[in-house]
Design an enzyme around this catalytic site. Structure first.
Site, short mmCIF file in Angstrom:
data_model
loop_
_atom_site.label_atom_id
_atom_site.label_comp_id
_atom_site.label_asym_id
_atom_site.label_seq_id
_atom_site.Cartn_x
_atom_site.Cartn_y
_atom_site.Cartn_z
CE LYS A 9 -4.07 -2.10 2.21
NZ LYS A 9 -5.05 -1.99 3.34
CE1 TYR A 49 -9.50 -2.68 0.31
CE2 TYR A 49 -8.49 -0.79 -0.75
CZ TYR A 49 -8.38 -1.95 0.00
OH TYR A 49 -7.14 -2.37 0.44
CG ASN A 112 -3.74 -2.19 6.78
OD1 ASN A 112 -3.59 -1.78 5.63
ND2 ASN A 112 -4.77 -2.92 7.15
CG HIS A 115 -5.40 -6.07 -0.46
ND1 HIS A 115 -6.64 -5.98 0.11
CD2 HIS A 115 -5.51 -7.00 -1.46
CE1 HIS A 115 -7.47 -6.81 -0.51
NE2 HIS A 115 -6.81 -7.44 -1.47
CD GLU A 126 -8.97 -8.66 -3.86
OE1 GLU A 126 -7.85 -9.10 -3.51
OE2 GLU A 126 -9.84 -8.31 -3.05
P1 IDP Z 1 -8.21 -6.51 5.48
O1 IDP Z 1 -7.34 -5.61 4.61
O2 IDP Z 1 -7.45 -7.02 6.67
O3 IDP Z 1 -8.89 -7.60 4.68
P2 IDP Z 1 -10.78 -5.14 5.54
O4 IDP Z 1 -11.76 -5.25 6.67
O5 IDP Z 1 -11.10 -5.85 4.27
O6 IDP Z 1 -9.35 -5.57 6.10
O7 IDP Z 1 -10.62 -3.58 5.25
C1 IDP Z 1 -9.96 -3.14 4.09
C2 IDP Z 1 -8.99 -2.05 4.47
O8 IDP Z 1 -9.74 -0.93 4.99
C3 IDP Z 1 -8.02 -2.39 5.61
O9 IDP Z 1 -6.89 -3.11 5.19
C4 IDP Z 1 -7.68 -1.01 6.14
O10 IDP Z 1 -6.73 -0.35 5.30
C5 IDP Z 1 -9.02 -0.30 6.04
N1 IDP Z 1 -9.80 -0.43 7.28
C6 IDP Z 1 -10.49 -1.52 7.71
N2 IDP Z 1 -11.10 -1.28 8.90
C7 IDP Z 1 -10.80 0.00 9.21
C8 IDP Z 1 -11.15 0.83 10.32
O11 IDP Z 1 -11.86 0.44 11.26
N3 IDP Z 1 -10.64 2.10 10.31
C9 IDP Z 1 -9.86 2.57 9.27
N4 IDP Z 1 -9.52 1.82 8.22
C10 IDP Z 1 -9.98 0.54 8.18
MG MG Z 2 -10.34 -7.45 3.18
#
Ligand code: IDP
Ligand code: MG
Length: 138
Positions: A9, A49, A112, A115, A126
């Site tokens: 990312k 997304y 984070n 992905h 994807e």
């Molecule tokens: P994942 O990447 O671990 O699968 P997802 O729930 O699919 O997590 O969420 C996609 C992305 O959205 C996350 O990787 C993160 O960058 C962002 N995200 C998810 N939950 C939150 C949140 O509660 N606050 C801010 N950003 C979030």
């Molecule tokens: Mg996800």
């Protein structure tokens, strides 16, 4: 399915961590099959997304994902989807296991670092989102 999609990312790419993260993925047993670097448009990030469209973090997530270059890649290895999820760790780095990519390199739950596809069906979708068949088989 033995392939999955990872994206380094924008936080990790701008932070100079792409090489470290790729080395960690290769050390974990993945083979890099395809990669590119791009700054996603709002339309691209919004579509990628789309499943999160109703979530409160969606607009911020799209802004983050379009803030600079990211590096989508196709990774190959046995049980690629669950194995990558294990190696990258929980969404929130504070909850990610020791030694995972997110524990080591993520700044926050949003920023984070990486992905990873969450199912074989989404991995197929994807991979096709970022790569042509020719690139995947090259
Ligand atoms: P994942 O990447 O671990 O699968 P997802 O729930 O699919 O997590 O969420 C996609 C992305 O959205 C996350 O990787 C993160 O960058 C962002 N995200 C998810 N939950 C939150 C949140 O509660 N606050 C801010 N950003 C979030
Ligand atoms: Mg996800």
């Amino acid at each position: 399915m033995n392939q999955t999609l990872a994206i380094i990312k924008p936080d990790a790419t701008a932070g100079g961590k792409a090489g470290l993260i790729l080395a960690q993925l290769e050390s974990a047993g993945f083979t890099l099959r395809a990669a590119r670097m791009l700054t996603m448009t709002r339309a691209q990030a919004g579509s990628f997304y789309a499943v999160h469209r109703e979530r409160p973090f969606y607009d911020s997530l799209v802004a983050f994902m379009t803030s600079g270059p990211c590096i989508p890649m196709v990774l190959e290895g046995s049980a690629a989807v669950p194995r990558l999820r294990e190696v990258i760790g929980a969404t929130d780095p504070a909850e990610a296991a020791e030694g995972t990519v997110r524990r080591l390199h993520a700044e926050s739950k949003e920023r984070n670092a990486i992905h990873g596809s969450d199912s074989d069906e989404n991995a197929r979708r994807e991979i096709a989102f970022f790569f042509s068949g020719a690139e995947r088989l090259g």
